[in-house]
Design an enzyme around this catalytic site. Structure first.
Site, PDB file in Angstrom:
ATOM      1  N   CYS A 267       0.838  -1.201   0.000  1.00 62.60           N
ATOM      2  CA  CYS A 267       0.000   0.000   0.000  1.00 62.60           C
ATOM      3  C   CYS A 267       0.870   1.248   0.000  1.00 62.60           C
ATOM      4  O   CYS A 267       1.719   1.419   0.871  1.00 62.60           O
ATOM      5  CB  CYS A 267      -0.894  -0.008   1.237  1.00 62.60           C
ATOM      6  SG  CYS A 267      -1.854   1.506   1.397  1.00 62.60           S
TER       7      CYS A 267
ATOM      8  N   CYS B 173      -0.853   6.359   6.766  1.00 66.02           N
ATOM      9  CA  CYS B 173      -2.100   5.918   7.379  1.00 66.02           C
ATOM     10  C   CYS B 173      -1.796   5.208   8.694  1.00 66.02           C
ATOM     11  O   CYS B 173      -0.821   4.490   8.821  1.00 66.02           O
ATOM     12  CB  CYS B 173      -2.801   4.982   6.406  1.00 66.02           C
ATOM     13  SG  CYS B 173      -4.194   4.111   7.103  1.00 66.02           S
TER      14      CYS B 173
ATOM     15  N   CYS C 170      -2.087   0.377   9.296  1.00 74.43           N
ATOM     16  CA  CYS C 170      -1.099  -0.706   9.272  1.00 74.43           C
ATOM     17  C   CYS C 170       0.236  -0.197   9.801  1.00 74.43           C
ATOM     18  O   CYS C 170       0.808   0.727   9.251  1.00 74.43           O
ATOM     19  CB  CYS C 170      -0.914  -1.221   7.842  1.00 74.43           C
ATOM     20  SG  CYS C 170      -2.375  -2.032   7.206  1.00 74.43           S
TER      21      CYS C 170
ATOM     22  N   GLN D 108     -16.507  -9.728  15.172  1.00 74.26           N
ATOM     23  CA  GLN D 108     -15.064  -9.861  14.947  1.00 74.26           C
ATOM     24  C   GLN D 108     -14.711  -9.439  13.523  1.00 74.26           C
ATOM     25  O   GLN D 108     -15.391  -9.838  12.589  1.00 74.26           O
ATOM     26  CB  GLN D 108     -14.642 -11.312  15.176  1.00 74.26           C
ATOM     27  CG  GLN D 108     -14.771 -11.749  16.614  1.00 74.26           C
ATOM     28  CD  GLN D 108     -13.633 -11.256  17.479  1.00 74.26           C
ATOM     29  OE1 GLN D 108     -12.655 -10.713  16.987  1.00 74.26           O
ATOM     30  NE2 GLN D 108     -13.783 -11.435  18.778  1.00 74.26           N
TER      31      GLN D 108
ATOM     32  N   TYR E 133     -16.356 -11.812  29.937  1.00 69.29           N
ATOM     33  CA  TYR E 133     -16.097 -10.811  28.896  1.00 69.29           C
ATOM     34  C   TYR E 133     -16.578 -11.395  27.556  1.00 69.29           C
ATOM     35  O   TYR E 133     -15.814 -11.507  26.604  1.00 69.29           O
ATOM     36  CB  TYR E 133     -14.613 -10.441  28.806  1.00 69.29           C
ATOM     37  CG  TYR E 133     -13.978 -10.061  30.120  1.00 69.29           C
ATOM     38  CD1 TYR E 133     -14.102  -8.765  30.616  1.00 69.29           C
ATOM     39  CD2 TYR E 133     -13.249 -10.986  30.867  1.00 69.29           C
ATOM     40  CE1 TYR E 133     -13.501  -8.402  31.827  1.00 69.29           C
ATOM     41  CE2 TYR E 133     -12.656 -10.642  32.075  1.00 69.29           C
ATOM     42  CZ  TYR E 133     -12.783  -9.346  32.547  1.00 69.29           C
ATOM     43  OH  TYR E 133     -12.178  -9.004  33.740  1.00 69.29           O
TER      44      TYR E 133
ATOM     45  N   GLU F 170     -20.945  -9.965  30.473  1.00 70.97           N
ATOM     46  CA  GLU F 170     -20.423  -8.881  29.637  1.00 70.97           C
ATOM     47  C   GLU F 170     -20.995  -7.553  30.131  1.00 70.97           C
ATOM     48  O   GLU F 170     -22.146  -7.486  30.562  1.00 70.97           O
ATOM     49  CB  GLU F 170     -20.836  -9.173  28.177  1.00 70.97           C
ATOM     50  CG  GLU F 170     -20.875  -8.014  27.220  1.00 70.97           C
ATOM     51  CD  GLU F 170     -19.525  -7.382  26.946  1.00 70.97           C
ATOM     52  OE1 GLU F 170     -18.539  -8.122  26.737  1.00 70.97           O
ATOM     53  OE2 GLU F 170     -19.465  -6.150  26.947  1.00 70.97           O
TER      54      GLU F 170
ATOM     55  N   ASP G 121     -11.967 -13.605  27.975  1.00 72.25           N
ATOM     56  CA  ASP G 121     -11.491 -12.888  26.782  1.00 72.25           C
ATOM     57  C   ASP G 121     -11.553 -11.389  27.083  1.00 72.25           C
ATOM     58  O   ASP G 121     -12.383 -10.670  26.556  1.00 72.25           O
ATOM     59  CB  ASP G 121     -12.395 -13.246  25.587  1.00 72.25           C
ATOM     60  CG  ASP G 121     -11.923 -12.616  24.282  1.00 72.25           C
ATOM     61  OD1 ASP G 121     -10.884 -11.933  24.281  1.00 72.25           O
ATOM     62  OD2 ASP G 121     -12.602 -12.807  23.255  1.00 72.25           O
TER      63      ASP G 121
ATOM     64  N   CYS H 286      -5.668 -10.202  24.030  1.00 72.96           N
ATOM     65  CA  CYS H 286      -5.176  -9.338  22.954  1.00 72.96           C
ATOM     66  C   CYS H 286      -3.968  -8.533  23.427  1.00 72.96           C
ATOM     67  O   CYS H 286      -3.525  -7.631  22.728  1.00 72.96           O
ATOM     68  CB  CYS H 286      -6.287  -8.414  22.468  1.00 72.96           C
ATOM     69  SG  CYS H 286      -7.002  -7.425  23.785  1.00 72.96           S
TER      70      CYS H 286
HETATM   71  N1  SAH Z   1     -15.342 -12.834  23.115  1.00 71.41           N
HETATM   72  C1  SAH Z   1     -16.015 -11.653  22.712  1.00 71.41           C
HETATM   73  C2  SAH Z   1     -15.125 -10.429  22.616  1.00 71.41           C
HETATM   74  C3  SAH Z   1     -14.469 -10.041  23.883  1.00 71.41           C
HETATM   75  S1  SAH Z   1     -13.711  -8.469  23.796  1.00 71.41           S
HETATM   76  C4  SAH Z   1     -16.689 -11.859  21.362  1.00 71.41           C
HETATM   77  O1  SAH Z   1     -16.344 -12.783  20.656  1.00 71.41           O
HETATM   78  O2  SAH Z   1     -17.551 -11.080  21.012  1.00 71.41           O
HETATM   79  C5  SAH Z   1     -13.773  -7.982  25.483  1.00 71.41           C
HETATM   80  C6  SAH Z   1     -15.157  -7.689  25.999  1.00 71.41           C
HETATM   81  O3  SAH Z   1     -15.076  -7.349  27.370  1.00 71.41           O
HETATM   82  C7  SAH Z   1     -15.852  -6.516  25.331  1.00 71.41           C
HETATM   83  O4  SAH Z   1     -17.070  -6.972  24.796  1.00 71.41           O
HETATM   84  C8  SAH Z   1     -16.084  -5.507  26.466  1.00 71.41           C
HETATM   85  O5  SAH Z   1     -17.299  -4.807  26.353  1.00 71.41           O
HETATM   86  C9  SAH Z   1     -16.096  -6.403  27.675  1.00 71.41           C
HETATM   87  N2  SAH Z   1     -15.752  -5.781  28.973  1.00 71.41           N
HETATM   88  C10 SAH Z   1     -14.859  -4.804  29.227  1.00 71.41           C
HETATM   89  N3  SAH Z   1     -14.763  -4.567  30.547  1.00 71.41           N
HETATM   90  C11 SAH Z   1     -15.612  -5.419  31.176  1.00 71.41           C
HETATM   91  C12 SAH Z   1     -15.967  -5.671  32.541  1.00 71.41           C
HETATM   92  N4  SAH Z   1     -15.402  -4.987  33.540  1.00 71.41           N
HETATM   93  N5  SAH Z   1     -16.873  -6.638  32.801  1.00 71.41           N
HETATM   94  C13 SAH Z   1     -17.434  -7.357  31.803  1.00 71.41           C
HETATM   95  N6  SAH Z   1     -17.149  -7.161  30.492  1.00 71.41           N
HETATM   96  C14 SAH Z   1     -16.252  -6.215  30.175  1.00 71.41           C
END
Ligand code: SAH
Length: 452
Positions: free
Chosen positions: A72, A78, A81, A282, A311, A332, A380, A407
């Site tokens: 690119c 940008c 990336c 995602q 999460y 969540e 997660d 992540c």
């Molecule tokens: N596994 C999920 C993505 C997780 S990303 C999927 O596939 O959709 C991390 C997530 O944690 C986000 O959705 C965010 O809103 C949530 N989050 C952040 N802080 C939090 C907290 N204190 N308690 C519960 N969820 C939380």
């Protein structure tokens, strides 16, 4: 002692967290934008702080073997990336090394680190683009933000997006120009069209186009709809989203459907998901499927287990696991995500998944106090990792296995160490490249209870 604005010759030794090169002079750290490990470069010190300096490349004296010309032409301007100037094979190696170094340094974790899973085609992988709209010299520009700024880099083609995205950019630019559509200015808060958002469902081919505007009064929408439908195959939904606030948040609450449905449908594995203008999904569906299959494999479900997915977002992992478990509970913080999770359970005829809205650090201890336990826990978390209260309660619940999707290797290392000190062992860590050409690296780790 380094001196600001002076020039130095250095070798780039490593990559920093944002994909910048790292060099050392007498042990002092210098972050060098666009530096690649193995490069010998002449740099100018642009900023000098107590613990580090920033350097700008003046001349590449000897280029690293991993340096390539980015596909690119906008890669250096940008902000999308960060490492496209590094050969993909080496990007993967460097991400793998970062995970290894971070886990060893922060968590003192001694575990099996599996080779990173990269993409066969590391381009055109994103299914969603969110592009700010602006004007420059009287012409509509549309693209992504320049590194570290809110200046828009005018983009006709983005190499990591589904190619159809570029067609849509072209047509929306035409629409803005032909009908003199007013464009929003972030600084003054004036103007109408703020963002173009495109979503493409890779499995079904369905496409959604969202125009985010400051107020309702968007003119000539019939012509826009007609043009998009004529030129782009697969459009199932065109939505105007109204965001009246002067904020960085892209979308507002109100949607006006200009054409078709208010959602598109996509699949991850055999599971169906409804994707609306606002809903999270995602962005790399190919790697997501690989990651979630790993989660399922690591959970080793036989059908009798109770699982907690902490999460859980829109419940993607929860629903994957629910197909093999007795019961899954997802937690969540974002209410709309939980609404989507419940809806996704319903459209997949999954009846053994339950979702709770709230802070994990409050909900999980409450579930535990009420006698809830789990055989397998999946987490997660966002970049800052798990709240200590969450980890503390997991330890009390004594699940046999913990599957940790992360992540951020730094917080992963910290949290693995916490669990290792309290009866768990990290069996393996699998890095997965979810975002080729960016500095991000995702990992999935399996922990096992040691005193079974
Ligand atoms: N596994 C999920 C993505 C997780 S990303 C999927 O596939 O959709 C991390 C997530 O944690 C986000 O959705 C965010 O809103 C949530 N989050 C952040 N802080 C939090 C907290 N204190 N308690 C519960 N969820 C939380």
């Amino acid at each position: 002692m380094l001196i600001k604005d002076n020039k130095y010759t250095v070798e780039i030794e490593d990559l920093g967290h944002s994909g910048e090169g790292v060099a050392k002079i007498d042990g002092f750290t210098i972050f060098v934008a666009q530096g690649v490990p193995g490069d010998i470069v002449e740099i100018k010190i642009t900023l000098l702080k107590k613990n580090y300096a920033l350097g700008k490349i003046i001349k590449i004296i000897k280029a690293s073997d991993s340096r390539v010309k980015p596909l690119c032409p906008l890669a250096n301007t940008c902000g999308g990336c960060q490492v496209m100037h590094i050969d993909y094979k080496h990007q993967l190696k460097m991400k793998e090394k970062r995970v290894k170094d971070t886990l060893e340094r922060i968590g003192k974790i001694n575990t099996e680190l599996l080779p990173i899973i990269g993409m066969e085609n590391p381009y055109e992988y994103r299914n969603k683009a969110q592009m700010p709209v602006g004007v420059l010299d009287g012409k509509a520009i549309l693209g992504f933000f320049k590194k570290g700024t809110h200046d828009i880099v005018d983009t006709d083609y983005c190499y990591i997006q589904a190619p159809i995205n570029s067609e849509i950019i072209k047509l929306v630019k035409q629409y803005i120009e032909s009908y003199k559509i007013s464009v929003y200015d972030e600084k003054t808060g004036k103007g109408l069209l703020r963002h173009l958002v495109t979503k493409v469902a890779f499995k079904t081919g369905e496409i959604m186009v969202v125009l985010v505007t400051k107020s309702k009064k968007l003119a000539h929408t019939e012509q826009l709809v007609e043009m998009l439908l004529r030129e782009v195959k697969g459009i199932k939904s065109i939505v105007q989203n109204i965001n009246e606030k002067n904020t960085n948040v892209i979308m507002g609450d109100e949607n006006i459907v200009l054409y078709g449905e208010n959602k598109i449908v996509d699949y991850i594995g055999n599971l169906k998901f409804n994707i609306s203008a606002q809903s999270f999904f995602q962005v790399n569906p190919v790697q997501t499927e690989i990651l979630y299959k790993k989660a399922l494999e690591y959970a080793e479900l036989k059908g009798e287990e109770r699982v907690i997915d902490i999460y859980c977002g829109i419940g993607t992992i929860s629903l994957f696991l629910a197909q093999k478990a007795k019961k899954v509970v997802g937690v969540e913080i974002v209410e709309s995500a939980i609404k989507d999770a419940r809806e996704n359970a319903r459209i997949n005829n999954i009846n053994n998944a339950e979702f709770y809205t709230g802070r994990a650090e409050e909900v999980i201890p409450k579930l535990y106090e009420n006698g809830f336990y789990a055989h397998v826990v999946v987490v997660d978390p966002p970049r800052k990792g798990c709240d200590e209260k969450v980890l503390e309660t997991i330890v009390k619940m004594k699940p046999r296995r913990v599957v940790y999707v992360s992540c951020n290797p730094a917080t992963l290392g910290r949290d693995l160490a916490y669990l290792e000190e309290r009866g768990y062992k990290t069996v393996k860590v699998q890095p997965v490249d979810m975002f080729p050409h960016s500095a991000h690296v995702e990992c999935i780790a399996l922990l096992q209870r040691t005193n079974m």
